[in-house]
Design a protein around this motif. Structure first.
Motif, PDB file in Angstrom:
ATOM      1  N   MET A   1       0.843  -1.176   0.000  1.00 51.92           N
ATOM      2  CA  MET A   1       0.000   0.000   0.000  1.00 51.92           C
ATOM      3  C   MET A   1       0.891   1.243   0.000  1.00 51.92           C
ATOM      4  O   MET A   1       1.910   1.276   0.672  1.00 51.92           O
ATOM      5  CB  MET A   1      -0.907  -0.005   1.227  1.00 51.92           C
ATOM      6  N   PRO A   2       0.479   2.267  -0.713  1.00 53.54           N
ATOM      7  CA  PRO A   2       1.298   3.477  -0.817  1.00 53.54           C
ATOM      8  C   PRO A   2       1.212   4.364   0.431  1.00 53.54           C
ATOM      9  O   PRO A   2       0.237   4.316   1.179  1.00 53.54           O
ATOM     10  CB  PRO A   2       0.715   4.193  -2.031  1.00 53.54           C
ATOM     11  N   THR A   3       2.230   5.174   0.613  1.00 57.59           N
ATOM     12  CA  THR A   3       2.272   6.146   1.694  1.00 57.59           C
ATOM     13  C   THR A   3       1.988   7.522   1.113  1.00 57.59           C
ATOM     14  O   THR A   3       2.610   7.923   0.134  1.00 57.59           O
ATOM     15  CB  THR A   3       3.661   6.144   2.362  1.00 57.59           C
ATOM     16  N   TYR A   4       1.048   8.232   1.713  1.00 59.63           N
ATOM     17  CA  TYR A   4       0.684   9.567   1.252  1.00 59.63           C
ATOM     18  C   TYR A   4       1.097  10.595   2.297  1.00 59.63           C
ATOM     19  O   TYR A   4       1.042  10.337   3.494  1.00 59.63           O
ATOM     20  CB  TYR A   4      -0.829   9.672   1.014  1.00 59.63           C
ATOM     21  N   ALA A   5       1.509  11.761   1.840  1.00 57.01           N
ATOM     22  CA  ALA A   5       1.896  12.859   2.719  1.00 57.01           C
ATOM     23  C   ALA A   5       0.785  13.897   2.718  1.00 57.01           C
ATOM     24  O   ALA A   5       0.256  14.270   1.668  1.00 57.01           O
ATOM     25  CB  ALA A   5       3.203  13.474   2.248  1.00 57.01           C
ATOM     26  N   TYR A   6       0.426  14.367   3.906  1.00 56.45           N
ATOM     27  CA  TYR A   6      -0.597  15.389   4.072  1.00 56.45           C
ATOM     28  C   TYR A   6      -0.019  16.542   4.867  1.00 56.45           C
ATOM     29  O   TYR A   6       0.888  16.365   5.686  1.00 56.45           O
ATOM     30  CB  TYR A   6      -1.809  14.842   4.840  1.00 56.45           C
ATOM     31  N   ALA A   7      -0.561  17.746   4.654  1.00 56.83           N
ATOM     32  CA  ALA A   7      -0.207  18.925   5.435  1.00 56.83           C
ATOM     33  C   ALA A   7      -1.481  19.714   5.700  1.00 56.83           C
ATOM     34  O   ALA A   7      -2.351  19.823   4.838  1.00 56.83           O
ATOM     35  CB  ALA A   7       0.807  19.787   4.699  1.00 56.83           C
ATOM     36  N   CYS A   8      -1.564  20.260   6.910  1.00 48.62           N
ATOM     37  CA  CYS A   8      -2.730  21.051   7.288  1.00 48.62           C
ATOM     38  C   CYS A   8      -2.575  22.463   6.737  1.00 48.62           C
ATOM     39  O   CYS A   8      -1.508  23.070   6.834  1.00 48.62           O
ATOM     40  CB  CYS A   8      -2.864  21.085   8.806  1.00 48.62           C
ATOM     41  N   LYS A   9      -3.648  22.992   6.167  1.00 47.74           N
ATOM     42  CA  LYS A   9      -3.632  24.353   5.637  1.00 47.74           C
ATOM     43  C   LYS A   9      -3.678  25.386   6.758  1.00 47.74           C
ATOM     44  O   LYS A   9      -3.218  26.511   6.585  1.00 47.74           O
ATOM     45  CB  LYS A   9      -4.827  24.578   4.704  1.00 47.74           C
ATOM     46  N   ASP A  10      -4.221  25.004   7.910  1.00 50.23           N
ATOM     47  CA  ASP A  10      -4.407  25.953   9.003  1.00 50.23           C
ATOM     48  C   ASP A  10      -3.216  26.005   9.958  1.00 50.23           C
ATOM     49  O   ASP A  10      -2.650  27.065  10.205  1.00 50.23           O
ATOM     50  CB  ASP A  10      -5.680  25.623   9.784  1.00 50.23           C
ATOM     51  N   CYS A  11      -2.806  24.846  10.499  1.00 48.09           N
ATOM     52  CA  CYS A  11      -1.741  24.844  11.514  1.00 48.09           C
ATOM     53  C   CYS A  11      -0.383  24.413  10.964  1.00 48.09           C
ATOM     54  O   CYS A  11       0.625  24.539  11.646  1.00 48.09           O
ATOM     55  CB  CYS A  11      -2.120  23.952  12.690  1.00 48.09           C
ATOM     56  N   GLY A  12      -0.339  23.876   9.740  1.00 47.17           N
ATOM     57  CA  GLY A  12       0.926  23.468   9.138  1.00 47.17           C
ATOM     58  C   GLY A  12       1.407  22.088   9.549  1.00 47.17           C
ATOM     59  O   GLY A  12       2.489  21.670   9.160  1.00 47.17           O
ATOM     60  N   HIS A  13       0.627  21.381  10.353  1.00 52.26           N
ATOM     61  CA  HIS A  13       1.009  20.019  10.771  1.00 52.26           C
ATOM     62  C   HIS A  13       1.140  19.123   9.534  1.00 52.26           C
ATOM     63  O   HIS A  13       0.251  19.081   8.695  1.00 52.26           O
ATOM     64  CB  HIS A  13      -0.050  19.454  11.726  1.00 52.26           C
ATOM     65  N   ALA A  14       2.279  18.420   9.421  1.00 49.98           N
ATOM     66  CA  ALA A  14       2.527  17.533   8.279  1.00 49.98           C
ATOM     67  C   ALA A  14       2.741  16.114   8.789  1.00 49.98           C
ATOM     68  O   ALA A  14       3.366  15.909   9.841  1.00 49.98           O
ATOM     69  CB  ALA A  14       3.739  18.001   7.494  1.00 49.98           C
TER      70      ALA A  14
END
Length: 87
Positions: free
Chosen positions: A1-14
């Motif tokens: 299964m692939p790994t996806y990267a996310y980042a929050c638009k509000d607090c910047g948490h990645a």
């Protein structure tokens, strides 16, 4: 299964998360409940760790690097065969 990267638009948490292709994208930040955006990388495969060499998983026919011509191997002298005796 692939790994996806996310980042929050509000607090910047990645963060990274492993998801199946059939899973829907995440939309809420686990830290602040803000909106997330999926980060995209330019590479599809990332090799991490040591031990990845150019010669791994290759056969000698598929090599694109031409090796210097080797000196012809010296063939061993044929073993002496006793002469056949006439009866």
């Amino acid at each position: 299964m692939p790994t996806y990267a996310y980042a929050c638009k509000d607090c910047g948490h990645a963060f990274d998360i492993v998801q199946a292709f059939t899973d829907s994208s995440l939309s809420d930040c686990p830290e602040c409940q803000g909106s997330l955006r999926k980060k995209f990388n330019s590479v599809g495969v990332v090799f991490k760790g040591s031990g990845f060499y150019r010669t791994d998983s290759r056969d000698s026919k598929g090599s694109t690097v031409s090796a210097a011509p080797a000196a012809p191997a010296a063939s061993p002298a044929p073993a002496s065969v006793p002469a056949a005796t006439a009866s």
